[in-house]
Design a protein around this motif. Structure first.
Motif, PDB file in Angstrom:
ATOM      1  N   ASP A   1       0.840  -1.190   0.000  1.00  0.00           N
ATOM      2  CA  ASP A   1       0.000   0.000   0.000  1.00  0.00           C
ATOM      3  C   ASP A   1       0.878   1.243   0.000  1.00  0.00           C
ATOM      4  O   ASP A   1       2.110   1.160  -0.082  1.00  0.00           O
ATOM      5  CB  ASP A   1      -0.968  -0.014   1.188  1.00  0.00           C
ATOM      6  CG  ASP A   1      -0.255   0.024   2.538  1.00  0.00           C
ATOM      7  OD1 ASP A   1       0.936   0.404   2.590  1.00  0.00           O
ATOM      8  OD2 ASP A   1      -0.895  -0.330   3.553  1.00  0.00           O
ATOM      9  N   SER A   2       0.261   2.413   0.110  1.00  0.00           N
ATOM     10  CA  SER A   2       1.011   3.669   0.021  1.00  0.00           C
ATOM     11  C   SER A   2       1.988   3.861   1.170  1.00  0.00           C
ATOM     12  O   SER A   2       2.931   4.653   1.074  1.00  0.00           O
ATOM     13  CB  SER A   2       0.039   4.850  -0.032  1.00  0.00           C
ATOM     14  OG  SER A   2      -0.797   4.856   1.125  1.00  0.00           O
ATOM     15  N   GLN A   3       1.785   3.117   2.274  1.00  0.00           N
ATOM     16  CA  GLN A   3       2.678   3.213   3.428  1.00  0.00           C
ATOM     17  C   GLN A   3       3.782   2.159   3.390  1.00  0.00           C
ATOM     18  O   GLN A   3       4.603   2.084   4.305  1.00  0.00           O
ATOM     19  CB  GLN A   3       1.866   3.055   4.725  1.00  0.00           C
ATOM     20  CG  GLN A   3       0.739   4.059   4.880  1.00  0.00           C
ATOM     21  CD  GLN A   3       1.231   5.491   4.851  1.00  0.00           C
ATOM     22  OE1 GLN A   3       2.216   5.821   5.526  1.00  0.00           O
ATOM     23  NE2 GLN A   3       0.566   6.339   4.080  1.00  0.00           N
TER      24      GLN A   3
ATOM     25  N   ILE B   1      11.187 -10.237 -10.050  1.00  0.00           N
ATOM     26  CA  ILE B   1      10.385  -9.786  -8.913  1.00  0.00           C
ATOM     27  C   ILE B   1       9.897  -8.382  -9.233  1.00  0.00           C
ATOM     28  O   ILE B   1      10.694  -7.487  -9.519  1.00  0.00           O
ATOM     29  CB  ILE B   1      11.207  -9.771  -7.612  1.00  0.00           C
ATOM     30  CG1 ILE B   1      11.691 -11.186  -7.267  1.00  0.00           C
ATOM     31  CG2 ILE B   1      10.378  -9.206  -6.460  1.00  0.00           C
ATOM     32  CD1 ILE B   1      12.651 -11.233  -6.092  1.00  0.00           C
ATOM     33  N   ILE B   2       8.585  -8.187  -9.205  1.00  0.00           N
ATOM     34  CA  ILE B   2       8.011  -6.885  -9.529  1.00  0.00           C
ATOM     35  C   ILE B   2       7.207  -6.383  -8.336  1.00  0.00           C
ATOM     36  O   ILE B   2       6.274  -7.045  -7.877  1.00  0.00           O
ATOM     37  CB  ILE B   2       7.123  -6.973 -10.780  1.00  0.00           C
ATOM     38  CG1 ILE B   2       7.978  -7.371 -11.993  1.00  0.00           C
ATOM     39  CG2 ILE B   2       6.414  -5.642 -11.030  1.00  0.00           C
ATOM     40  CD1 ILE B   2       7.203  -7.523 -13.276  1.00  0.00           C
ATOM     41  N   GLU B   3       7.589  -5.222  -7.854  1.00  0.00           N
ATOM     42  CA  GLU B   3       6.893  -4.600  -6.730  1.00  0.00           C
ATOM     43  C   GLU B   3       5.840  -3.637  -7.263  1.00  0.00           C
ATOM     44  O   GLU B   3       6.132  -2.790  -8.110  1.00  0.00           O
ATOM     45  CB  GLU B   3       7.892  -3.846  -5.851  1.00  0.00           C
ATOM     46  CG  GLU B   3       7.273  -3.168  -4.646  1.00  0.00           C
ATOM     47  CD  GLU B   3       8.312  -2.410  -3.826  1.00  0.00           C
ATOM     48  OE1 GLU B   3       8.754  -2.931  -2.799  1.00  0.00           O
ATOM     49  OE2 GLU B   3       8.694  -1.295  -4.256  1.00  0.00           O
ATOM     50  N   ILE B   4       4.613  -3.793  -6.792  1.00  0.00           N
ATOM     51  CA  ILE B   4       3.534  -2.879  -7.160  1.00  0.00           C
ATOM     52  C   ILE B   4       3.123  -2.128  -5.901  1.00  0.00           C
ATOM     53  O   ILE B   4       2.580  -2.707  -4.965  1.00  0.00           O
ATOM     54  CB  ILE B   4       2.334  -3.636  -7.747  1.00  0.00           C
ATOM     55  CG1 ILE B   4       2.751  -4.359  -9.038  1.00  0.00           C
ATOM     56  CG2 ILE B   4       1.181  -2.677  -8.028  1.00  0.00           C
ATOM     57  CD1 ILE B   4       1.643  -5.168  -9.673  1.00  0.00           C
ATOM     58  N   LYS B   5       3.424  -0.841  -5.889  1.00  0.00           N
ATOM     59  CA  LYS B   5       3.131  -0.011  -4.718  1.00  0.00           C
ATOM     60  C   LYS B   5       2.078   1.024  -5.079  1.00  0.00           C
ATOM     61  O   LYS B   5       2.198   1.716  -6.088  1.00  0.00           O
ATOM     62  CB  LYS B   5       4.403   0.681  -4.226  1.00  0.00           C
ATOM     63  CG  LYS B   5       4.249   1.390  -2.892  1.00  0.00           C
ATOM     64  CD  LYS B   5       5.592   1.916  -2.395  1.00  0.00           C
ATOM     65  CE  LYS B   5       5.439   2.601  -1.042  1.00  0.00           C
ATOM     66  NZ  LYS B   5       6.740   3.100  -0.531  1.00  0.00           N
ATOM     67  N   LEU B   6       1.045   1.108  -4.269  1.00  0.00           N
ATOM     68  CA  LEU B   6      -0.050   2.042  -4.545  1.00  0.00           C
ATOM     69  C   LEU B   6       0.352   3.475  -4.216  1.00  0.00           C
ATOM     70  O   LEU B   6       1.211   3.722  -3.391  1.00  0.00           O
ATOM     71  CB  LEU B   6      -1.284   1.639  -3.734  1.00  0.00           C
ATOM     72  CG  LEU B   6      -1.784   0.208  -3.952  1.00  0.00           C
ATOM     73  CD1 LEU B   6      -3.071  -0.012  -3.187  1.00  0.00           C
ATOM     74  CD2 LEU B   6      -1.986  -0.064  -5.436  1.00  0.00           C
TER      75      LEU B   6
ATOM     76  N   GLY C   1     -11.564  -1.500  -1.672  1.00  0.00           N
ATOM     77  CA  GLY C   1     -12.616  -1.029  -2.559  1.00  0.00           C
ATOM     78  C   GLY C   1     -12.136  -0.339  -3.817  1.00  0.00           C
ATOM     79  O   GLY C   1     -12.947   0.052  -4.661  1.00  0.00           O
ATOM     80  N   LYS C   2     -10.837  -0.196  -3.970  1.00  0.00           N
ATOM     81  CA  LYS C   2     -10.287   0.487  -5.137  1.00  0.00           C
ATOM     82  C   LYS C   2      -9.680  -0.524  -6.103  1.00  0.00           C
ATOM     83  O   LYS C   2      -8.858  -1.357  -5.720  1.00  0.00           O
ATOM     84  CB  LYS C   2      -9.211   1.489  -4.704  1.00  0.00           C
ATOM     85  CG  LYS C   2      -8.588   2.249  -5.860  1.00  0.00           C
ATOM     86  CD  LYS C   2      -7.508   3.207  -5.368  1.00  0.00           C
ATOM     87  CE  LYS C   2      -6.845   3.938  -6.525  1.00  0.00           C
ATOM     88  NZ  LYS C   2      -5.764   4.851  -6.051  1.00  0.00           N
TER      89      LYS C   2
ATOM     90  N   SER D   1      -4.266  -7.076 -12.225  1.00  0.00           N
ATOM     91  CA  SER D   1      -5.354  -6.321 -11.600  1.00  0.00           C
ATOM     92  C   SER D   1      -5.767  -6.950 -10.273  1.00  0.00           C
ATOM     93  O   SER D   1      -5.736  -8.175 -10.116  1.00  0.00           O
ATOM     94  CB  SER D   1      -6.556  -6.234 -12.542  1.00  0.00           C
ATOM     95  OG  SER D   1      -6.994  -7.514 -12.929  1.00  0.00           O
ATOM     96  N   PHE D   2      -6.130  -6.085  -9.321  1.00  0.00           N
ATOM     97  CA  PHE D   2      -6.631  -6.532  -8.021  1.00  0.00           C
ATOM     98  C   PHE D   2      -7.403  -5.387  -7.386  1.00  0.00           C
ATOM     99  O   PHE D   2      -7.387  -4.248  -7.884  1.00  0.00           O
ATOM    100  CB  PHE D   2      -5.485  -6.991  -7.109  1.00  0.00           C
ATOM    101  CG  PHE D   2      -4.450  -5.933  -6.820  1.00  0.00           C
ATOM    102  CD1 PHE D   2      -4.540  -5.124  -5.689  1.00  0.00           C
ATOM    103  CD2 PHE D   2      -3.373  -5.747  -7.680  1.00  0.00           C
ATOM    104  CE1 PHE D   2      -3.585  -4.153  -5.425  1.00  0.00           C
ATOM    105  CE2 PHE D   2      -2.408  -4.773  -7.425  1.00  0.00           C
ATOM    106  CZ  PHE D   2      -2.515  -3.977  -6.291  1.00  0.00           C
TER     107      PHE D   2
END
Length: 489
Positions: A111-113, A484-489, A470-471, A465-466
């Motif tokens: 997440d963003s944190q 390894i791919i990091e997906i950070k919001l 709720g977003k 996609s995930f």
């Protein structure tokens, strides 16, 4: 008073369990892979340091299993598909595909944190293969400028059906310098369309050095070496600089087309490659030597000649980046022999492209099912070879039945994949089945408590996609190796 023994015994306290003992128990229960992950994050809570991850140590995630049924659209070729997939040669293809066409994908969701997004369902859908299952277009059919041509194909149908089958392209005649006046004006729109649809576009060809294939501004100097050399160099320089393409066939069919080399010397070929590299509009352009009957032919002399040509160019320090193998199949060649022919080129360790694939009827009569069977065998074998990076279909749409070549119906008459009305024939159905149904990834995995998911998938461009709190989240990623791919919001 004498002391009396109490009937209440003091409970013995259990010795405190050391961290080492606890880790040892975890190791015994969970196994090595998960144990290593636990050790890494023992004191880190739910925040993962991606730099400390090792792909090999991460266990694969569970993928939802489903019984795969052959889609109804393949009903007419169902027997053909089942027969080929049961053959021993295809079992070897399957093993090679697993080894050469797939990679491990590790997703780390945050997440963003920077906190892990745990226990989340993630959809992973392949949008385009890393392997180019391409189609060579006609600028006339693409643009629709020749409505008198029969059968006439609506350009909108032409383009939409192209995208349904292919992920890379080129043009059969539009990039040939000799045909510039009649073709070049239609190319800018086609190039823009390819970019908008993320379709890599290759060029064919910078020089076709036979007398009948050169433009008149070159041929008029054929008896003057100095002027002929300058005319050829000017043509290559101007043409390479004009078009922003990712790949070029620098020389086409030099074994049979060598008028210029006969006059100026064989060493001119290396100079043409170097000139193309220097002049190219795209500084990362890849340069190919294109020749026929190398894998699809039966004459060893043709193979020997091509291999010598390649080695001579490499010995001269030529920027030769890939081997163009036309792949026009006129003879009956088994999948095993096709693979052996491809293996002859392993010694160069260069990318291989099948640039002009067709199943030709000129010396034999094939039914639609027989032609589709050959397509199945060729496409499968090429896809399974470690050095082959693409296979391009030369005639994708139905051509005029009156088209003739030396008094006989042209090979394009029978080798196409898409009918004039946009429907697929057996050839097209087999092609679509292989690249859009059999060899594709459309999966769902769940991240673990650390926000990590691992899956083995085909190399290519993916939509991931995930949903989090709720977003909806959609990301496009490119996978060309274990990553390894990091997906950070």
């Amino acid at each position: 008073m004498p002391k009396t023994r109490s009937h209440t015994r003091k409970r013995q306290e259990k010795p405190k369990q050391s961290s080492f003992s606890l880790l040892l128990k975890i190791f015994m229960i969970l196994g090595l892979s998960t144990f290593i992950l636990v050790c890494i994050f023992w004191n880190s809570g739910q925040k993962v340091d991606v730099s400390e991850l090792q792909i090999a140590d991460i266990p694969y995630s569970e993928v939802g299993s489903e019984v795969k049924k052959l889609p109804q659209e393949y009903k007419s070729v169902a027997y053909l598909i089942k027969k080929q997939e049961k053959a021993p040669w295809f079992q070897q293809v399957t093993k090679r595909v697993e080894e050469h066409r797939k990679s491990d994908l590790v997703l780390v969701l945050k997440d963003s944190q920077g906190n892990s997004i745990a226990h989340t369902d993630v959809k992973i859908n392949l949008e385009s293969h890393d392997f180019h299952h391409g189609g060579i277009m006609s600028i006339w059919q693409f643009s629709g400028v020749r409505k008198s041509t029969k059968p006439y194909i609506d350009p909108k149908i032409y383009r939409s059906k192209f995208l349904d089958l292919f992920n890379a392209t080129g043009f059969n005649n539009a990039f040939k310098p000799k045909l510039e006046k009649s073709h070049a004006e239609h190319l800018p729109k086609a190039i823009q369309w390819a970019k908008e649809n993320k379709i890599p576009l290759r060029g064919h060809t910078l020089i076709w050095p036979g007398e009948k294939h050169l433009p008149k501004e070159v041929l008029e100097h054929k008896d003057n070496k100095t002027k002929l050399r300058k005319a050829c160099n000017d043509m290559i320089r101007r043409w390479a600089k004009k078009w922003d393409l990712y790949e070029w066939d620098v020389i086409n069919e030099p074994r049979a087309n060598h008028m210029v080399q006969d006059k100026l010397g064989k060493s001119e070929e290396a100079k043409w490659f170097k000139l193309a590299k220097q002049a190219a509009k795209n500084p990362n352009v890849k340069l190919y030597l294109n020749e026929y009957q190398i894998v699809s032919g039966v004459k060893d002399s043709f193979k020997d000649s091509y291999e010598k040509n390649v080695q001579d160019l490499l010995d001269q320090g030529t920027p030769l980046h890939g081997l163009g193998i036309q792949s026009r199949f006129k003879f009956d060649i088994s999948p095993e022999q096709i693979y052996k022919n491809l293996n002859r080129l392993n010694k160069f360790n260069l990318p291989i492209k099948g640039t002009e694939f067709e199943v030709v009827d000129l010396k034999r009569k094939l039914s639609d099912q027989q032609r589709a069977e050959i397509t199945f065998q060729v496409a499968s074998t090429y896809f399974s070879h470690k050095l082959v990076k693409g296979l391009y279909v030369w005639t994708i749409f139905q051509s005029s039945k009156t088209a003739m070549l030396n008094g006989k119906p042209s090979w394009g008459y029978s080798s196409f994949m898409i009918n004039a009305d946009g429907s697929l024939n057996a050839n097209g159905l087999v092609w679509k089945y292989l690249f859009k149904t059999l060899w594709t990834t459309k999966a769902s995995v769940k991240t673990n408590e650390l926000g990590i998911a691992k899956i083995k998938v085909f190399k290519g461009r993916y939509k991931v996609s995930f949903t989090h709190q709720g977003k909806k989240v959609n990301k496009t990623i490119q996978l060309d190796k274990n990553k390894i791919i990091e997906i950070k919001l």
